[in-house]
Design an enzyme around this catalytic site. Structure first.
Site, short mmCIF file in Angstrom:
data_model
loop_
_atom_site.label_atom_id
_atom_site.label_comp_id
_atom_site.label_asym_id
_atom_site.label_seq_id
_atom_site.Cartn_x
_atom_site.Cartn_y
_atom_site.Cartn_z
N LYS A 210 19.30 -8.27 -57.43
CA LYS A 210 18.41 -7.27 -58.31
C LYS A 210 16.89 -7.47 -57.78
CE LYS A 210 20.77 -4.79 -61.55
NZ LYS A 210 20.50 -3.36 -61.59
N SER B 123 27.60 -10.46 -56.22
CA SER B 123 26.21 -9.95 -56.59
C SER B 123 25.09 -10.85 -57.49
CB SER B 123 26.32 -8.53 -57.30
OG SER B 123 27.29 -8.72 -58.49
#
Length: 504
Positions: free
Chosen positions: A50, A303
């Site tokens: 992110k 991720s």
């Protein structure tokens, strides 16, 4: 599309982000019969991809916009990515987090320089407050995924993958929540190497992009499961959908157990512990890659690794089921001396992982048993056939959520003569007063007859409740549940309930 590729290639994410390695997963590749690689976005400074999108968005703002500051709503990785990026650029950042946010995440955002505002019981409540507060204080709202610059920042992952692996690639598996990472990577990969299959992966209980593809446009889900909270999005983004409908070859879904098995694979290979959302794409690879005709590499993205320690117990419990290395069965045996020993004899040398039994009146007993498997589904089928051939009634509970979350801890709780019992599974917000709010809304003659709660270290507690409701009042009961707003599922017809808990 050309604008997005240009924005991706000119991104300044490396002011804060690192180029993460693409690691070969040899043992898994050997099992699947092809090279398997894992893109290690868990190694970013905030342990999540992110950071890329958040920084790229902030870097694209004008000096005047930066001077005013930015705001977002998030309970997780986007919050930390934005706070980190804003602090690095000397920009004020306000992060609105719902009241259910675990303290570990709140403190992490504060340490990174974000101003935390706690507001609302849900993410949607926090988002609305963030938008209103942003307008009131003239702050720029930074969307977690549905933003051109955010998507371009995430697309740098695709740039790195194609540079790091120049050989044949059969497929790249991308986790999808709102779709920011998937849109950025898919756009770049299809632009440069259109022959690579790009597969989106979502949790079964939060498949918002799957729903958007089916409808032809983003639609809200009625219920969203929150085990993989980093990708638990109620509605896919408009911009991400517009990109992915033209760049994804396929979307698949994975179960909680399959995600847990992928977390175990990542740990065994890297000694890193991925968060559930971080392992979603590897879960999809494990499930889908055997069907690929091409023999090139299969690539997944880890991720993120922002997981609460107390969730690991639940992950460990479910990983064996996700690998099909354990079967969970409900079995009927005669209630007589020697029956238990005879049953164990039928299991042979297999490991017994769990055994729950309580004596009950009548000729038969119901047992809840976990059994280790070495040959997966084929061995389970052989075992069930053997047990049934020897006169036992067998109910396969390996994919039954109620059985695995609740009933395994409640075997022996059957009550004689109980009338009008409904069984419901809930996700209660993990905050003070959530149970009281539920109880205060019940009509006086709606009696709670069963209750089981487990905390899994997430923002929601999983609850199983039996409530006695007269048939004539069931429409009013359903209306009350809709007004309450807690995620809920009617499990009255669940076969595990019938076998172990339902009134006789």
């Amino acid at each position: 599309m050309h604008d997005l590729i240009r924005a991706t290639l000119s991104s300044s994410v490396y002011d804060v982000a690192v180029e993460t390695p693409l690691e070969a997963m040899g043992p898994l590749g050997e099992r699947l019969g092809r090279p398997v690689f894992l893109k290690r976005e868990d190694l970013q400074p905030v342990f999540s991809f992110k950071l890329r999108g958040a920084y790229n968005k902030l870097a694209s703002l004008s000096e005047a916009e930066r001077a005013k500051g930015v705001i977002c709503a998030s309970a997780g990785n986007h919050a930390q990515g934005l706070a980190f990026s804003a602090t690095r650029l000397g920009v004020r950042s306000v992060i609105v987090m719902p009241t259910t946010t675990p303290s570990i995440k709140v403190e992490a955002v504060k340490r990174l320089g974000g101003e935390v505002v706690i507001s609302g019981d849900t993410f949607d409540d926090a988002r609305l407050h963030a938008i209103a507060l942003g307008e009131a204080e003239d702050l720029t709202f930074v969307h977690p995924y549905d933003d051109h610059q955010v998507i371009a920042g995430q697309g740098t992952i695709g740039v790195e993958i194609l540079r790091q692996h120049g050989g044949p690639i059969s497929a790249i598996y991308l986790p999808i929540g709102g779709g920011g990472l998937a849109a950025g990577v898919a756009a770049y990969v299809k632009f440069l190497r259109p022959g690579i299959r790009v597969i989106g992966v979502e949790p079964e209980e939060a498949a918002s992009m799957t729903a958007a593809f089916a409808a032809g446009y983003p639609v809200p889900l009625n219920e969203v499961g929150i085990f993989a909270d980093g990708v638990a999005v109620r509605q896919a983004g408009d911009e991400t959908f517009a990109i992915l409908k033209d760049t994804l070859d396929e979307i698949i879904t994975v179960s909680t157990d399959e995600i847990c098995a992928a977390i175990k694979d990542i740990f065994e290979h890297t000694r890193a512990i991925a968060e559930p959302a971080g392992a979603v794409s590897l879960a999809g690879l494990r499930k889908h890659a055997p069907s690929l005709a091409e023999r090139g590499a299969a690539i997944a993205i880890c991720s993120g690794a922002n997981i609460n320690f107390d969730r690991l117990r639940h992950v460990a419990e479910r990983a064996e089921l996700g690998e099909r290395a354990e079967a969970v069965l409900g079995v009927t045996i005669p209630e007589k001396p020697g029956a238990y020993r005879a049953f164990i004899g039928l299991l042979g040398p297999r490991a017994i992982t769990e055994f729950n039994y309580r004596i009950a009146p009548g000729a038969n007993a119901q047992i809840f048993v976990g059994i280790g498997l070495k040959r997966g589904e084929a061995e389970k089928a052989e075992l069930v056939e053997t047990l049934e051939r020897h006169g036992h009634r067998v109910l396969d509970l390996s994919d039954n959520e109620v059985a695995k979350l609740h009933i395994r801890y409640m075997v022996g709780g059957r009550v004689e003569g109980l009338e009008n019992e409904l069984l419901y599974r809930f996700e209660f917000p993990e905050r003070p007063g959530a149970l009281l709010r539920f109880l205060e809304g019940l009509a006086p003659d709606w009696n709670i007859s069963l209750f089981h709660y487990r905390n899994h270290g997430s923002d929601y507690g999983r609850v199983l409740a039996g409530i006695q409701v007269p048939p004539s009042e069931r429409p009013a009961f359903e209306a009350y549940l809709d007004t309450l707003g807690y995620a809920h599922w009617d499990e009255t017809a669940n076969p595990a309930y019938a076998m172990f808990l339902a009134p006789r």
